[in-house]
Design a protein around this motif. Structure first.
Motif, PDB file in Angstrom:
ATOM      1  N   GLY A 223       0.904  -1.335   0.066  1.00 49.00           N
ATOM      2  CA  GLY A 223      -0.160  -0.183  -0.119  1.00 49.00           C
ATOM      3  C   GLY A 223       0.896   1.345   0.026  1.00 49.00           C
ATOM      4  O   GLY A 223       0.332   2.276  -0.040  1.00 49.00           O
ATOM      5  N   GLY A 224       2.119   1.300   0.067  1.00 48.98           N
ATOM      6  CA  GLY A 224       2.901   2.365  -0.252  1.00 48.98           C
ATOM      7  C   GLY A 224       3.841   2.490   1.369  1.00 48.98           C
ATOM      8  O   GLY A 224       3.638   1.839   2.204  1.00 48.98           O
ATOM      9  N   GLU A 225       4.734   3.605   1.283  1.00 48.51           N
ATOM     10  CA  GLU A 225       5.423   3.814   2.238  1.00 48.51           C
ATOM     11  C   GLU A 225       4.642   4.363   3.521  1.00 48.51           C
ATOM     12  O   GLU A 225       3.898   5.081   3.263  1.00 48.51           O
ATOM     13  CB  GLU A 225       6.296   4.640   1.967  1.00 48.51           C
ATOM     14  N   ALA A 226       5.174   4.016   4.729  1.00 52.70           N
ATOM     15  CA  ALA A 226       4.588   4.960   5.936  1.00 52.70           C
ATOM     16  C   ALA A 226       5.330   5.863   6.308  1.00 52.70           C
ATOM     17  O   ALA A 226       6.515   6.112   5.818  1.00 52.70           O
ATOM     18  CB  ALA A 226       4.616   3.715   7.020  1.00 52.70           C
ATOM     19  N   PRO A 227       4.690   6.930   6.763  1.00 45.02           N
ATOM     20  CA  PRO A 227       5.295   8.424   7.467  1.00 45.02           C
ATOM     21  C   PRO A 227       6.615   7.786   8.042  1.00 45.02           C
ATOM     22  O   PRO A 227       6.688   6.713   8.696  1.00 45.02           O
ATOM     23  CB  PRO A 227       4.373   9.003   8.226  1.00 45.02           C
ATOM     24  N   SER A 228       7.397   8.758   8.448  1.00 45.00           N
ATOM     25  CA  SER A 228       8.603   8.594   9.437  1.00 45.00           C
ATOM     26  C   SER A 228       8.058   8.105  10.649  1.00 45.00           C
ATOM     27  O   SER A 228       6.967   8.439  11.327  1.00 45.00           O
ATOM     28  CB  SER A 228       9.515   9.579   9.485  1.00 45.00           C
ATOM     29  N   GLY A 229       8.726   7.120  11.280  1.00 38.03           N
ATOM     30  CA  GLY A 229       8.536   6.726  12.666  1.00 38.03           C
ATOM     31  C   GLY A 229       7.851   5.340  12.728  1.00 38.03           C
ATOM     32  O   GLY A 229       7.902   4.812  13.973  1.00 38.03           O
ATOM     33  N   GLY A 230       7.694   4.524  11.949  1.00 34.72           N
ATOM     34  CA  GLY A 230       6.973   3.405  11.779  1.00 34.72           C
ATOM     35  C   GLY A 230       7.131   2.647  10.256  1.00 34.72           C
ATOM     36  O   GLY A 230       7.394   3.359   9.410  1.00 34.72           O
ATOM     37  N   SER A 231       7.196   1.483  10.254  1.00 40.59           N
ATOM     38  CA  SER A 231       7.653   0.908   9.003  1.00 40.59           C
ATOM     39  C   SER A 231       6.348  -0.018   8.527  1.00 40.59           C
ATOM     40  O   SER A 231       5.608  -0.473   9.515  1.00 40.59           O
ATOM     41  CB  SER A 231       8.923  -0.090   9.207  1.00 40.59           C
ATOM     42  N   VAL A 232       6.315  -0.234   7.234  1.00 43.06           N
ATOM     43  CA  VAL A 232       4.978  -1.210   6.735  1.00 43.06           C
ATOM     44  C   VAL A 232       5.637  -2.511   6.735  1.00 43.06           C
ATOM     45  O   VAL A 232       6.608  -2.950   6.672  1.00 43.06           O
ATOM     46  CB  VAL A 232       4.958  -0.827   5.198  1.00 43.06           C
ATOM     47  N   PRO A 233       4.800  -3.601   7.317  1.00 40.48           N
ATOM     48  CA  PRO A 233       5.298  -4.863   7.728  1.00 40.48           C
ATOM     49  C   PRO A 233       5.434  -5.321   6.182  1.00 40.48           C
ATOM     50  O   PRO A 233       4.787  -5.174   5.237  1.00 40.48           O
ATOM     51  CB  PRO A 233       4.254  -5.382   8.336  1.00 40.48           C
ATOM     52  N   PRO A 234       6.476  -6.383   6.096  1.00 40.83           N
ATOM     53  CA  PRO A 234       6.438  -7.165   4.605  1.00 40.83           C
ATOM     54  C   PRO A 234       5.506  -7.843   4.326  1.00 40.83           C
ATOM     55  O   PRO A 234       4.908  -8.438   5.128  1.00 40.83           O
ATOM     56  CB  PRO A 234       7.986  -7.671   4.875  1.00 40.83           C
ATOM     57  N   VAL A 235       5.146  -7.917   3.038  1.00 40.90           N
ATOM     58  CA  VAL A 235       4.038  -8.653   2.408  1.00 40.90           C
ATOM     59  C   VAL A 235       4.839 -10.168   2.398  1.00 40.90           C
ATOM     60  O   VAL A 235       5.328 -10.613   1.807  1.00 40.90           O
ATOM     61  CB  VAL A 235       3.403  -8.381   1.293  1.00 40.90           C
ATOM     62  N   SER A 236       4.234 -11.098   3.316  1.00 43.83           N
ATOM     63  CA  SER A 236       4.583 -12.377   3.262  1.00 43.83           C
ATOM     64  C   SER A 236       3.725 -13.505   2.363  1.00 43.83           C
ATOM     65  O   SER A 236       2.615 -12.975   1.805  1.00 43.83           O
ATOM     66  CB  SER A 236       4.366 -13.084   4.832  1.00 43.83           C
ATOM     67  N   SER A 237       4.197 -14.474   1.999  1.00 44.16           N
ATOM     68  CA  SER A 237       3.283 -15.468   1.154  1.00 44.16           C
ATOM     69  C   SER A 237       2.315 -16.100   2.091  1.00 44.16           C
ATOM     70  O   SER A 237       2.230 -15.794   3.300  1.00 44.16           O
ATOM     71  CB  SER A 237       4.235 -16.712   0.818  1.00 44.16           C
ATOM     72  N   GLY A 238       1.479 -16.631   1.201  1.00 46.08           N
ATOM     73  CA  GLY A 238       0.408 -17.331   1.799  1.00 46.08           C
ATOM     74  C   GLY A 238      -0.797 -16.574   1.875  1.00 46.08           C
ATOM     75  O   GLY A 238      -0.894 -15.547   0.976  1.00 46.08           O
ATOM     76  N   ALA A 239      -1.959 -17.090   2.408  1.00 47.97           N
ATOM     77  CA  ALA A 239      -3.325 -16.361   2.256  1.00 47.97           C
ATOM     78  C   ALA A 239      -3.251 -14.886   2.799  1.00 47.97           C
ATOM     79  O   ALA A 239      -3.812 -13.955   2.395  1.00 47.97           O
ATOM     80  CB  ALA A 239      -4.386 -16.940   2.771  1.00 47.97           C
ATOM     81  N   PHE A 240      -2.725 -14.619   4.320  1.00 39.19           N
ATOM     82  CA  PHE A 240      -2.688 -13.578   4.880  1.00 39.19           C
ATOM     83  C   PHE A 240      -1.352 -12.986   5.220  1.00 39.19           C
ATOM     84  O   PHE A 240      -0.277 -13.765   5.376  1.00 39.19           O
ATOM     85  CB  PHE A 240      -3.590 -13.589   6.177  1.00 39.19           C
ATOM     86  N   THR A 241      -1.088 -11.606   5.312  1.00 40.62           N
ATOM     87  CA  THR A 241       0.110 -11.045   5.724  1.00 40.62           C
ATOM     88  C   THR A 241      -0.178 -10.399   7.296  1.00 40.62           C
ATOM     89  O   THR A 241      -1.227 -10.194   7.509  1.00 40.62           O
ATOM     90  CB  THR A 241       0.547 -10.279   4.741  1.00 40.62           C
ATOM     91  N   ARG A 242       0.917 -10.158   7.804  1.00 46.17           N
ATOM     92  CA  ARG A 242       0.684  -9.449   9.132  1.00 46.17           C
ATOM     93  C   ARG A 242       0.275  -7.801   8.827  1.00 46.17           C
ATOM     94  O   ARG A 242       0.502  -7.238   8.172  1.00 46.17           O
ATOM     95  CB  ARG A 242       2.043  -9.357   9.755  1.00 46.17           C
TER      96      ARG A 242
END
Length: 431
Positions: A283-302
């Motif tokens: 979905g794009g980069e997050a503002p400074s201060g937090g990171s976007v969780p990596p998209v994992s394989s499988g049906a769902f991601t964190r």
């Protein structure tokens, strides 16, 4: 208040029917028929809710009519109480006047009694005189002792005068006794009647006051019921709105499935291969201060980065069953992403969830629903299609929350008030 919260929570329900995004695999006729069945079910449910709204409105009107009648009864009771109070004041004044009359009568009776006693003394004296002189014979001796006819006449007149005086004293004595008894009886009866009237009026006043209290309690109860009925109606109207949005989303999904089906069939004919959906995008980069969780394989991601602060299951010593997982906030700004491709069917502020987003997914023909609660901000609206890993909001502390975190729920099926489809997200996502 407790009931209101329960109603608000019930309204948030998606009725167990998720809105489905494009399938990850090939679209089957069964998927399309399932969507059509869901649309029919939503229409039926919407009709049921509309009937309940109509019934709630009738109940409100009935309660308002009952309140109007009770208000009229209360007004009549207040008038009756005011009139009774006036009568009590009048009777009390009459009793006071009667008591004053009784005091005056007592003085008159005392004077009469004094006259009676004086006459008693005179009569006693006359009686002693008669006894000492021999009674009636004394009158005869007086007459026989006349020296001449004129003397006899004089003596006769004197005796007659004395006898009449004695009779007058006796008559006056009897009259005074009768007058005394009459006045005593008359005033006693009047006082007793006034006191009885006063007691009766006080009892009537107490009865009217009790009826007024009962009517006031009834009015309070009717107002409370009307308030609850208004809340119930509002919850139903919100539920109706939710169903309408779900229905629109399902229709959109049905159209998408039909389009995909046609595209798959056309692709199969022209290129001899099945349709493959495009790869999910972040979905794009997050503002400074937090990171976007990596998209994992499988049906769902964190859905967000951070530690699990509360898991799925019983907590607080077994007094509460937690139907999701809480992810703690460890940065000033923590983005929240969609756990899988899907369609947002509800994005709003809930009294319990706070800022919350509901997303429906279909994965390998299975319906899933994910819930993202207590958000600081929502970036996805109702009816919006989202992709796995797309930022939909930011972690916050809204609603019934006791610290910044993300409350995340995963339901195998649609969301319902009892959350009977809730499953442990840790069985589907590698946290």
């Amino acid at each position: 208040m407790k009931k209101k919260k329960m109603l608000a929570l019930a309204v948030a329900a998606a009725l167990g029917l998720g809105v489905l995004p494009p399938a990850a695999d090939a679209v089957s006729n069964r998927d399309i028929e399932q969507k059509r069945s869901e649309i029919d079910a939503l229409r039926s449910k919407r009709s049921d809710v509309e009937e309940k709204i109509s019934e709630a409105q009738k109940n409100i009107e009935t309660l308002q009519s009952q309140q109007k009648q009770v208000a009229n009864d209360i007004e009549k009771l207040n008038i009756a109480i005011e009139e009774t109070s006036g009568k009590i004041r009048n009777v009390s004044a009459d009793i006071s006047e009667t008591e004053q009359a009784i005091d005056k009568l007592k003085q008159e009776i005392a004077e009469i009694q004094e006259r009676i006693e004086k006459r008693n003394e005179i009569l006693k004296a006359r009686l002693r005189s008669l006894q000492e002189s021999g009674g009636a014979i004394s009158y005869l001796e007086v007459l026989l002792g006349a020296q001449s006819f004129s003397d006899f006449i004089d003596r006769m007149s004197a005796v007659t005068t004395i006898m009449e005086a004695d009779q007058q004293i006796i008559r006056e004595q009897e009259a005074d006794k009768a007058l005394k008894e009459k006045k005593e009886t008359e005033l006693t009866q009047k006082r007793n009647k006034l006191q009885a009237d006063l007691q009766e009026l006080k009892q009537l006043q107490a009865q009217l006051a009790a009826q007024l209290e009962q009517k006031n309690r009834l009015m309070s109860d009717l107002k409370q019921k009307e308030e609850e009925e208004h809340e119930h109606k509002m919850a139903l109207e919100e539920e109706k709105e939710l169903i309408a949005k779900q229905e629109a989303a399902v229709k959109q999904q049905l159209a998408e499935l039909e389009r995909q089906k046609r595209a798959e069939e056309e692709a199969a004919k022209q290129r001899g291969r099945t349709y493959s959906p495009p790869a999910s995008k972040s979905g794009g980069e997050a503002p400074s201060g937090g990171s976007v969780p990596p998209v994992s394989s499988g049906a769902f991601t964190r859905p967000a980065n951070g530690p699990i602060t509360s898991g799925f299951g019983y907590r607080f010593g077994g007094t509460d069953f937690h139907l999701g997982v809480d992810i703690g906030k460890r940065a000033p700004v923590v983005p929240v992403v969609a756990a899988a491709d899907g369609v947002v069917f509800r994005s709003y502020y809930s009294s319990s969830y706070g800022n919350v987003i509901f997303i429906s997914h279909v994965i390998n023909g299975q319906v899933y629903t994910t819930v993202y609660a207590h958000l600081e901000a929502r970036l996805a609206g109702g009816g919006q299609r989202v992709q796995k890993g797309q930022i939909i909001g930011y972690m916050g502390n809204t609603g019934q929350s006791f610290g910044p975190h993300l409350h995340f729920e995963l339901h195998r099926g649609g969301w319902n008030p009892g959350k009977t489809n809730a499953v442990d997200p840790r069985n589907y996502i590698a946290f």
